[in-house]
Scaffold this motif. Structure first.
Motif, PDB file in Angstrom:
ATOM      1  N   HIS A  92      -5.820 -12.287   4.159  1.00  0.00           N
ATOM      2  CA  HIS A  92      -4.962 -11.186   3.734  1.00  0.00           C
ATOM      3  C   HIS A  92      -4.633 -11.155   2.252  1.00  0.00           C
ATOM      4  O   HIS A  92      -4.170 -10.138   1.750  1.00  0.00           O
ATOM      5  CB  HIS A  92      -3.670 -11.192   4.562  1.00  0.00           C
ATOM      6  N   LEU A  93      -4.871 -12.246   1.500  1.00  0.00           N
ATOM      7  CA  LEU A  93      -4.562 -12.258   0.069  1.00  0.00           C
ATOM      8  C   LEU A  93      -5.354 -11.195  -0.692  1.00  0.00           C
ATOM      9  O   LEU A  93      -4.776 -10.479  -1.529  1.00  0.00           O
ATOM     10  CB  LEU A  93      -4.824 -13.663  -0.505  1.00  0.00           C
ATOM     11  N   PRO A  94      -6.658 -11.031  -0.404  1.00  0.00           N
ATOM     12  CA  PRO A  94      -7.411  -9.996  -1.136  1.00  0.00           C
ATOM     13  C   PRO A  94      -6.797  -8.607  -0.969  1.00  0.00           C
ATOM     14  O   PRO A  94      -6.787  -7.816  -1.926  1.00  0.00           O
ATOM     15  CB  PRO A  94      -8.798 -10.043  -0.495  1.00  0.00           C
ATOM     16  N   ILE A  95      -6.284  -8.314   0.216  1.00  0.00           N
ATOM     17  CA  ILE A  95      -5.671  -7.003   0.442  1.00  0.00           C
ATOM     18  C   ILE A  95      -4.432  -6.863  -0.436  1.00  0.00           C
ATOM     19  O   ILE A  95      -4.181  -5.821  -1.050  1.00  0.00           O
ATOM     20  CB  ILE A  95      -5.321  -6.832   1.926  1.00  0.00           C
ATOM     21  N   PRO A 129      -7.406   1.575 -11.777  1.00  0.00           N
ATOM     22  CA  PRO A 129      -6.309   1.424 -10.794  1.00  0.00           C
ATOM     23  C   PRO A 129      -6.156   2.637  -9.876  1.00  0.00           C
ATOM     24  O   PRO A 129      -5.565   2.521  -8.808  1.00  0.00           O
ATOM     25  CB  PRO A 129      -5.073   1.242 -11.666  1.00  0.00           C
ATOM     26  N   VAL A 130      -6.727   3.787 -10.266  1.00  0.00           N
ATOM     27  CA  VAL A 130      -6.667   4.952  -9.369  1.00  0.00           C
ATOM     28  C   VAL A 130      -7.306   4.594  -8.030  1.00  0.00           C
ATOM     29  O   VAL A 130      -6.797   4.931  -6.959  1.00  0.00           O
ATOM     30  CB  VAL A 130      -7.386   6.163 -10.027  1.00  0.00           C
ATOM     31  N   THR A 131      -8.436   3.881  -8.077  1.00  0.00           N
ATOM     32  CA  THR A 131      -9.105   3.443  -6.851  1.00  0.00           C
ATOM     33  C   THR A 131      -8.161   2.600  -5.993  1.00  0.00           C
ATOM     34  O   THR A 131      -8.134   2.729  -4.769  1.00  0.00           O
ATOM     35  CB  THR A 131     -10.345   2.597  -7.202  1.00  0.00           C
ATOM     36  N   ASN A 132      -7.384   1.747  -6.667  1.00  0.00           N
ATOM     37  CA  ASN A 132      -6.478   0.876  -5.925  1.00  0.00           C
ATOM     38  C   ASN A 132      -5.358   1.659  -5.261  1.00  0.00           C
ATOM     39  O   ASN A 132      -4.957   1.355  -4.141  1.00  0.00           O
ATOM     40  CB  ASN A 132      -5.884  -0.190  -6.850  1.00  0.00           C
ATOM     41  N   VAL A 133      -4.890   2.660  -5.972  1.00  0.00           N
ATOM     42  CA  VAL A 133      -3.852   3.499  -5.379  1.00  0.00           C
ATOM     43  C   VAL A 133      -4.408   4.163  -4.116  1.00  0.00           C
ATOM     44  O   VAL A 133      -3.775   4.148  -3.052  1.00  0.00           O
ATOM     45  CB  VAL A 133      -3.374   4.576  -6.392  1.00  0.00           C
ATOM     46  N   VAL A 134      -5.631   4.705  -4.233  1.00  0.00           N
ATOM     47  CA  VAL A 134      -6.245   5.350  -3.071  1.00  0.00           C
ATOM     48  C   VAL A 134      -6.458   4.326  -1.959  1.00  0.00           C
ATOM     49  O   VAL A 134      -6.205   4.597  -0.780  1.00  0.00           O
ATOM     50  CB  VAL A 134      -7.581   6.020  -3.476  1.00  0.00           C
ATOM     51  N   ALA A 135      -6.916   3.128  -2.336  1.00  0.00           N
ATOM     52  CA  ALA A 135      -7.151   2.073  -1.335  1.00  0.00           C
ATOM     53  C   ALA A 135      -5.882   1.773  -0.566  1.00  0.00           C
ATOM     54  O   ALA A 135      -5.898   1.594   0.666  1.00  0.00           O
ATOM     55  CB  ALA A 135      -7.673   0.813  -2.019  1.00  0.00           C
ATOM     56  N   MET A 136      -4.761   1.708  -1.299  1.00  0.00           N
ATOM     57  CA  MET A 136      -3.472   1.457  -0.636  1.00  0.00           C
ATOM     58  C   MET A 136      -3.191   2.520   0.414  1.00  0.00           C
ATOM     59  O   MET A 136      -2.782   2.224   1.538  1.00  0.00           O
ATOM     60  CB  MET A 136      -2.341   1.481  -1.673  1.00  0.00           C
ATOM     61  N   VAL A 137      -3.432   3.762   0.019  1.00  0.00           N
ATOM     62  CA  VAL A 137      -3.188   4.882   0.946  1.00  0.00           C
ATOM     63  C   VAL A 137      -4.091   4.746   2.171  1.00  0.00           C
ATOM     64  O   VAL A 137      -3.647   4.906   3.315  1.00  0.00           O
ATOM     65  CB  VAL A 137      -3.424   6.237   0.231  1.00  0.00           C
ATOM     66  N   VAL A 138      -5.370   4.413   1.926  1.00  0.00           N
ATOM     67  CA  VAL A 138      -6.308   4.275   3.045  1.00  0.00           C
ATOM     68  C   VAL A 138      -5.848   3.171   3.997  1.00  0.00           C
ATOM     69  O   VAL A 138      -5.863   3.333   5.224  1.00  0.00           O
ATOM     70  CB  VAL A 138      -7.734   3.998   2.529  1.00  0.00           C
ATOM     71  N   VAL A 139      -5.425   2.046   3.431  1.00  0.00           N
ATOM     72  CA  VAL A 139      -4.953   0.941   4.272  1.00  0.00           C
ATOM     73  C   VAL A 139      -3.811   1.413   5.152  1.00  0.00           C
ATOM     74  O   VAL A 139      -3.793   1.179   6.370  1.00  0.00           O
ATOM     75  CB  VAL A 139      -4.519  -0.268   3.413  1.00  0.00           C
ATOM     76  N   LEU A 140      -2.867   2.119   4.542  1.00  0.00           N
ATOM     77  CA  LEU A 140      -1.716   2.585   5.318  1.00  0.00           C
ATOM     78  C   LEU A 140      -2.146   3.608   6.372  1.00  0.00           C
ATOM     79  O   LEU A 140      -1.733   3.538   7.520  1.00  0.00           O
ATOM     80  CB  LEU A 140      -0.656   3.186   4.388  1.00  0.00           C
TER      81      LEU A 140
END
Lengths: 271, 330
Positions: free
Chosen positions: A25-28, A236-247
């Motif tokens: 879970h650390l990578p996430i 970091p835009v990708t990371n923001v989107v990734a966060m949304v996808v995870v949720l």
């Protein structure tokens, strides 16, 4: 082997278990952290500073909205197709006996056992063979192949636990086919369908391989992210989107888990 | 008078399997009718043919003078109490009982009032708010009964209604079902493999074997005058004697049924010689297992009569009319 109740695990085992969970879970967590970094060209550790500006930047990027819109559209339609076909197929397999029933049951489940790349290549060559142009609909068809499996599996398990005489009892009491479906079948398989539908939606939402083979110029959200990683700016835009996808994918899966678990009490037979 | 249920040469074949094969049957209105037989004899299929869950592959069925072929279960004025009760697990007891009225579009107040009345009829008043899972087997059985009766069916079908209950509850429900049937005047058709249940509850019994009725009659006829060996064997309790044994016992060389209570002890030397193998005390009577003519027979003695010692030689006698001759065919 199961240890006795109240027996405490040795420290080494606890550390090992903790390390295993961290590794998973650390990578996430890192993805979440980089969504707030001030460095936009590379993933630098530790982040030089923290900012929430990327949320605003993401909000104002039309390509993000386009990709998100397409993903939601594909996932919704693929799930709808899967709910319809998966439920019908599950009903046929669990309620009746016919020649080739086991074979059909196996063939329906097969797409999820096959590697995505096989499904992708197969669909792509089939589409070109019949001169079907690649579009949103080819993506939806590709996704529906594995979404059906998830719905089917959930529905068939619930149908098997639901006593067949319930349907006969309903008809016996004067309900026609439609009334029986609405008042008896649906309440008994409803939570299973909801769970199957949520899982199907989540599967479709982050699918890459089949989409790559069946899509034309359109990019769904995961494809967009893959392309975005190559570009040097506004990472970091990708990371923001990734966060949304995870949720977006995690919450339905969690809900599906609780729904099917509670279903044990809902779907007992008439005995 | 129009029959409640009439079968004219009705068959239901499943591929090669002839589940029901040319059955003729007439059930009178208000009758308590039992279909008795071993599993696979076609009795349950006959019940399902009346309910509409099966369609005949041949013959003609009438329910109160109306053709039943092609009429789906939900258009028949017939209700079923299922073997596993089939209560809807997602509805409470009141909604279960009111279900039939609900799908017919009866308004809420009326259907709940009638459902309450039906629950009272089966002695479960005030159980409406509970869930099927919270009730015992006997209570669920009563709910299933109320759920069927609330629709005021012209024929009530009961599929092994007492099979899942323990002995004491079963006897109690037998009496309740009978008095309920008499009070309501509805035609009851029930399927059972328990001959005691069929004989004690029904006005008339049809004994099924291999997809057809082998004998139909009052419980007394079935018990005292079995037409064929199968009936005597299945209804049980009677001594079924082979032709050679009958000949040795001084009768005709045909299959015969000889009821245990028709056999009397005689002074030694007068009747048929026999040897006592076993004696069991049954309360109101004693049952002997004896050997006579190379066969084993049961003899029922009134409790006030002295029981001969095990292993002793005795003599037996019976009236000529007590030996009931029958066909060998099943």
């Amino acid at each position: 082997m199961r240890s006795d109740r109240g027996h405490r695990a040795p420290l080494v085992l606890k550390i090992a278990a903790g390390a295993g969970l961290l590794f998973l879970h650390l990578p996430i967590l890192l993805i979440f952290v980089y969504a707030f970094t001030t460095e936009e060209k590379s993933y630098q550790w530790p982040p030089p500073g923290f900012t929430t500006q990327w949320f605003a930047v993401t909000w104002n990027r039309p390509d993000v909205w386009q990709a998100l819109g397409l993903s939601v559209q594909v996932a919704t339609i693929a799930t709808a197709i899967a709910l319809l076909l998966g439920t019908l197929c599950a009903a046929a397999v669990s309620q009746t006996k016919f020649f080739g029933r086991e074979a059909i049951s196996l063939l329906v489940i097969l797409p999820i056992a096959l590697p995505g790349i096989i499904t992708g290549i197969a669909l792509r060559s089939a589409f070109s063979l019949f001169d079907i142009p690649f579009s949103v609909w080819t993506i939806i068809l590709g996704h529906a192949t594995f979404c059906v499996v998830v719905v089917y599996n959930n529905a068939v398990a619930r149908f098997r636990r639901t006593s067949g005489s319930l349907i006969e009892a309903s008809m016996d009491l004067g309900a026609d086919g439609f009334q029986t479906f609405r008042h008896v079948v649906l309440p008994n398989i409803g939570t299973a369908l909801l769970a199957g539908g949520m899982l199907a939606f989540a599967l479709s939402f982050d699918e890459v391989i089949v989409t790559t083979f069946t899509g034309g110029q359109q990019s769904t959200l995961p494809i967009w992210m893959l392309e975005e990683l190559i570009r040097p700016r506004q990472r970091p835009v990708t990371n923001v989107v990734a966060m949304v996808v995870v949720l977006v994918t995690f919450l339905p899966i969690l809900a599906a888990y609780y729904l099917t678990r509670d279903g044990d009490q809902v779907a007992g037979s008439g005995k | 008078m129009t029959a409640a249920v009439e079968f004219q040469n009705v068959s239901r074949h499943f591929g090669q399997v002839r589940a029901v094969d040319g059955v003729n049957l007439t059930i009178a209105p208000g009758e308590f009718f039992a279909m008795l037989g071993p599993s696979g004899s076609g009795k349950t299929t006959c019940l399902r043919l009346i309910a509409g869950f099966e369609q005949p592959t041949g013959g003609h069925i009438e329910i109160f003078g109306e053709t039943a072929e092609g009429v789906p279960p939900y258009r028949r004025n017939v209700n079923t109490v299922f073997q596993d009760y089939a209560l809807f697990p997602h509805l409470n007891i009141l909604d279960n009982v009111a279900y039939g009225l609900m799908v017919k579009g009866v308004d809420k107040a009326t259907r709940y009032r009638e459902a309450e009345a039906a629950l009272e009829l089966v002695k479960l008043p005030g159980y409406g708010a509970r869930r099927p899972g919270q009730l015992s087997g006997g209570q669920r059985q009563r709910v299933a009964l109320a759920r069927a009766l609330v629709n005021k069916p012209r024929v009530l079908l009961l599929d092994e209604p007492l099979g899942a209950l323990d002995l004491k509850l079963r006897e109690q429900m037998q009496e309740e079902l009978k008095s309920l049937q008499r009070a309501l005047g509805i035609t009851f058709v029930f399927v059972t493999h328990d001959q005691g249940e069929a004989l004690s509850m029904a006005d008339r019994v049809a004994v099924f074997n291999n997809g057809n009725i082998v004998q139909e009659g009052t419980p007394e006829e079935i018990y005292k005058q079995p037409k064929v060996r199968f009936v005597a064997d299945f209804v049980g309790s009677s001594n079924v004697l082979a032709p050679d044994v009958m000949k040795r016992l001084g009768g005709e060389a045909r299959w015969a049924s000889l009821r245990p209570e028709a056999i009397r002890l005689k002074p030694t030397g007068e009747g048929v010689p026999a040897k006592v193998l076993q004696a069991s005390f049954l309360g109101a009577s004693n049952r002997l297992l004896v050997e006579a003519g190379g066969a084993k027979l049961h003899v029922m003695l009134p409790a006030d009569q002295a029981v001969p010692a095990i292993g002793s030689d005795i003599a037996l006698g019976w009236g000529l009319a007590d030996a009931h001759y029958m066909d060998d065919a099943a």
